[in-house]
Design a protein around this motif. Structure first.
Motif, PDB file in Angstrom:
ATOM      1  N   TYR A 276       0.830  -1.202   0.000  1.00  0.00           N
ATOM      2  CA  TYR A 276       0.000   0.000   0.000  1.00  0.00           C
ATOM      3  C   TYR A 276       0.859   1.243   0.000  1.00  0.00           C
ATOM      4  O   TYR A 276       1.606   1.441   0.956  1.00  0.00           O
ATOM      5  CB  TYR A 276      -0.945   0.005   1.215  1.00  0.00           C
ATOM      6  CG  TYR A 276      -1.945  -1.117   1.161  1.00  0.00           C
ATOM      7  CD1 TYR A 276      -3.150  -0.958   0.486  1.00  0.00           C
ATOM      8  CD2 TYR A 276      -1.653  -2.342   1.751  1.00  0.00           C
ATOM      9  CE1 TYR A 276      -4.062  -1.994   0.414  1.00  0.00           C
ATOM     10  CE2 TYR A 276      -2.560  -3.387   1.679  1.00  0.00           C
ATOM     11  CZ  TYR A 276      -3.764  -3.216   1.012  1.00  0.00           C
ATOM     12  OH  TYR A 276      -4.663  -4.241   0.933  1.00  0.00           O
ATOM     13  N   PRO A 277       0.820   2.085  -1.043  1.00  0.00           N
ATOM     14  CA  PRO A 277      -0.070   1.938  -2.182  1.00  0.00           C
ATOM     15  C   PRO A 277       0.467   0.890  -3.167  1.00  0.00           C
ATOM     16  O   PRO A 277       1.620   0.495  -3.087  1.00  0.00           O
ATOM     17  CB  PRO A 277      -0.020   3.325  -2.835  1.00  0.00           C
ATOM     18  CG  PRO A 277       1.356   3.822  -2.530  1.00  0.00           C
ATOM     19  CD  PRO A 277       1.678   3.280  -1.169  1.00  0.00           C
ATOM     20  N   ASP A 278      -0.390   0.498  -4.138  1.00  0.00           N
ATOM     21  CA  ASP A 278       0.064  -0.407  -5.193  1.00  0.00           C
ATOM     22  C   ASP A 278       0.885   0.401  -6.213  1.00  0.00           C
ATOM     23  O   ASP A 278       1.098   1.608  -6.035  1.00  0.00           O
ATOM     24  CB  ASP A 278      -1.124  -1.142  -5.834  1.00  0.00           C
ATOM     25  CG  ASP A 278      -2.036  -0.227  -6.648  1.00  0.00           C
ATOM     26  OD1 ASP A 278      -1.645   0.925  -6.951  1.00  0.00           O
ATOM     27  OD2 ASP A 278      -3.157  -0.661  -6.977  1.00  0.00           O
TER      28      ASP A 278
ATOM     29  N   GLY B 289      -6.835   7.037  -4.057  1.00  0.00           N
ATOM     30  CA  GLY B 289      -5.493   7.445  -4.466  1.00  0.00           C
ATOM     31  C   GLY B 289      -5.427   7.688  -5.958  1.00  0.00           C
ATOM     32  O   GLY B 289      -6.290   8.347  -6.535  1.00  0.00           O
ATOM     33  N   GLY B 290      -4.393   7.146  -6.615  1.00  0.00           N
ATOM     34  CA  GLY B 290      -4.236   7.344  -8.053  1.00  0.00           C
ATOM     35  C   GLY B 290      -3.604   8.676  -8.399  1.00  0.00           C
ATOM     36  O   GLY B 290      -3.104   9.395  -7.523  1.00  0.00           O
ATOM     37  N   ALA B 291      -3.616   8.966  -9.714  1.00  0.00           N
ATOM     38  CA  ALA B 291      -3.041  10.236 -10.185  1.00  0.00           C
ATOM     39  C   ALA B 291      -3.937  10.767 -11.299  1.00  0.00           C
ATOM     40  O   ALA B 291      -3.774  10.427 -12.470  1.00  0.00           O
ATOM     41  CB  ALA B 291      -1.618  10.030 -10.673  1.00  0.00           C
TER      42      ALA B 291
ATOM     43  N   PHE C 219       2.771  11.466  -4.292  1.00  0.00           N
ATOM     44  CA  PHE C 219       2.878  12.316  -3.104  1.00  0.00           C
ATOM     45  C   PHE C 219       2.324  11.709  -1.818  1.00  0.00           C
ATOM     46  O   PHE C 219       2.972  11.789  -0.768  1.00  0.00           O
ATOM     47  CB  PHE C 219       2.293  13.706  -3.378  1.00  0.00           C
ATOM     48  CG  PHE C 219       3.248  14.554  -4.170  1.00  0.00           C
ATOM     49  CD1 PHE C 219       4.350  15.123  -3.559  1.00  0.00           C
ATOM     50  CD2 PHE C 219       3.086  14.719  -5.532  1.00  0.00           C
ATOM     51  CE1 PHE C 219       5.263  15.870  -4.285  1.00  0.00           C
ATOM     52  CE2 PHE C 219       3.994  15.463  -6.279  1.00  0.00           C
ATOM     53  CZ  PHE C 219       5.081  16.044  -5.647  1.00  0.00           C
ATOM     54  N   PRO C 220       1.116  11.111  -1.840  1.00  0.00           N
ATOM     55  CA  PRO C 220       0.618  10.547  -0.568  1.00  0.00           C
ATOM     56  C   PRO C 220       1.579   9.506   0.026  1.00  0.00           C
ATOM     57  O   PRO C 220       1.767   9.444   1.248  1.00  0.00           O
ATOM     58  CB  PRO C 220      -0.716   9.909  -0.970  1.00  0.00           C
ATOM     59  CG  PRO C 220      -1.167  10.706  -2.155  1.00  0.00           C
ATOM     60  CD  PRO C 220       0.103  11.014  -2.907  1.00  0.00           C
ATOM     61  N   MET C 221       2.228   8.742  -0.836  1.00  0.00           N
ATOM     62  CA  MET C 221       3.181   7.735  -0.369  1.00  0.00           C
ATOM     63  C   MET C 221       4.478   8.384   0.130  1.00  0.00           C
ATOM     64  O   MET C 221       4.966   8.055   1.216  1.00  0.00           O
ATOM     65  CB  MET C 221       3.492   6.769  -1.520  1.00  0.00           C
ATOM     66  CG  MET C 221       4.642   5.823  -1.238  1.00  0.00           C
ATOM     67  SD  MET C 221       5.054   4.818  -2.684  1.00  0.00           S
ATOM     68  CE  MET C 221       5.769   6.034  -3.783  1.00  0.00           C
ATOM     69  N   MET C 222       5.004   9.322  -0.657  1.00  0.00           N
ATOM     70  CA  MET C 222       6.280   9.961  -0.281  1.00  0.00           C
ATOM     71  C   MET C 222       6.153  10.723   1.029  1.00  0.00           C
ATOM     72  O   MET C 222       7.015  10.608   1.904  1.00  0.00           O
ATOM     73  CB  MET C 222       6.717  10.949  -1.374  1.00  0.00           C
ATOM     74  CG  MET C 222       7.298  10.276  -2.575  1.00  0.00           C
ATOM     75  SD  MET C 222       8.083  11.412  -3.763  1.00  0.00           S
ATOM     76  CE  MET C 222       7.452  12.994  -3.399  1.00  0.00           C
TER      77      MET C 222
END
Ligand SMILES: *Cc1c(COP(=O)(O)O)cnc(C)c1O
Length: 405
Positions: A15-17, A26-28, A211-214
């Motif tokens: 998570y995330p994939d 999520g996504g972009a 960004f949400p992951m970083m």
């Protein structure tokens, strides 16, 4: 630990994939041009994640410049006044610049430098992200444009002065309600024009992948430190962990350290003046699924399905959505999201100041208010709260609007 079919032992691997999804969130969702820019950032991030040089450099900066690790403080007087539950705070107010935001800004600007960018661009609400990014840009010697709504500029004059002293260019955003949401739009537009030379440093676990992951990864230092410190201090895990949720970065960083533990986790949203749309910014509690600012999450919408006007006494929390990972953890039930209103927040602001000698940011006071409520209902045990920032920036506003108590 397996919770509702999600294996938290391997959670961060899945998570995330690869496309930036936490379940369906999520996504972009960005233009083709920005898709290229995001792919470039994603690739650079994966490279530096594995680079010992980058990791060591970030470690060194955290220790020698930011003042990490920040301590955990046991709130003895407050705990005793409320009953038997022991309250603790993770002191992100003692992080350089007075809040947790520098944790991801130093990471983002180090990444920008690695990518050969000349400028960093961002939006800011309370001014804390702007100050943190201006600080990081000054440290690394990059240009810095900060977009900020007129309303927030008026409310947060000292932070505006700080950004300018640090050499940042503060760009006033006058349209709409002229707060955080409009500032995000304006910063996004600027980034679309300038992405070849600049990088957009999002101020929370928001925006398009990665960004949400970083931002979560950079902020997870809060939870990882806190878990080690708390277990060393008390010999056990806390029973509950609490953090305020605006975009969701201090909370996601804190929660990251405890997701795989038998610990109750609470995200606290701002209820502002009440439950009517426009009077609060409790997006996870009252919102529905939708896409805005490049990602799919749970958000507050107006009758046209656009992001709704939101309000909170805390400028850093008045955003109509929260990060996709929060939406995922919300639906999963791993984190319980609840609300605290303005009045309870101001009460906690004064209580923590008077009883513990710590003036909290009004954002952080939401978490403190919730921890105090939990302490009264739990009977015994321990609660660890994230004190995301210090309240110096809020003192004048609180006294003017609510009076000295
Ligand atoms: C910005 C800010 C917040 C809210 O942002 P999150 O991304 O939800 O953490 C909370 N506390 C302080 C002190 C802030 O400056």
């Amino acid at each position: 630990m397996i919770f509702n079919n999600v294996d938290f032992d391997t959670y961060f691997k899945h998570y995330p994939d690869a496309n930036g999804y936490f379940g369906k969130y999520g996504g972009a969702y960005v233009s083709d041009e920005l898709k290229t820019a995001m792919a470039e950032i994603n690739e650079a991030y994966f490279t530096i994640c594995k680079s010992a040089k980058f990791i060591n450099e970030l470690r060194r900066i955290r220790r020698d410049f930011q003042g990490r690790p920040t301590p955990i403080t046991h709130l003895e007087r407050l705990s005793n006044a409320l009953g038997n539950v022991q309250l603790y705070v993770k002191r992100e107010d003692l992080n350089h610049t007075g809040a947790h935001k520098l944790n991801h800004c130093m990471g983002e600007v180090l990444l920008a430098k690695f990518m050969g960018k000349k400028k960093v661009i961002a939006e800011t609400g309370a001014g804390q992200h702007g100050v943190a990014l201006a600080t990081a840009a000054a440290y690394f010697g990059l240009e810095c444009d900060i977009y900020m709504g007129t309303v927030d500029i008026a409310k947060q004059a000292p932070n505006v002065a700080r950004m300018k002293i640090l050499g940042a260019n503060v760009v006033e955003v006058t349209h709409g309600l002229a707060t955080l949401k409009e500032a995000v739009d304006a910063a996004f537009d600027a980034y679309t024009r300038e992405y070849k030379d600049a990088i957009y440093c999002i101020g929370s676990v928001l925006g398009p992948h990665p960004f949400p992951m970083m931002v979560r990864d950079f902020q997870s230092v809060v939870g990882i430190e806190a878990r080690a410190q708390f277990t060393e201090m008390t010999g056990e895990l806390p029973d509950a962990v609490v953090a305020c949720v605006g975009g969701g970065s201090n909370s996601m960083g804190m929660f990251a350290g405890f997701l795989n533990d038998p610990v109750d986790i609470y995200g606290v949203e701002p209820l502002g003046r009440g439950t009517a749309l426009g009077d609060h910014a409790a997006s996870l509690t009252y919102g529905t699924e939708g896409i805005m600012h490049g990602f799919n999450s749970i958000m507050l919408k107006d009758e046209n399905g656009d992001p709704a006007p939101v309000y909170s006494v805390a400028s850093g929390l008045d955003y109509p959505s929260s990060g996709p990972e929060h939406a995922f953890l919300h639906d999963l039930g791993r984190v319980k999201y609840d609300v605290i209103n303005d009045e309870e927040t101001i009460d906690a602001f004064y209580t923590l100041s008077r009883m513990e000698g710590i003036i909290p940011a009004i954002e952080s006071a939401h978490a403190v208010a919730y921890g105090m409520k939990l302490a009264k209902t739990m009977g015994r045990g321990s609660v660890l709260m994230c004190l995301s920032g210090r309240g110096d920036k809020d003192m004048d506003y609180v006294i003017k609007e609510y009076g000295m108590r």
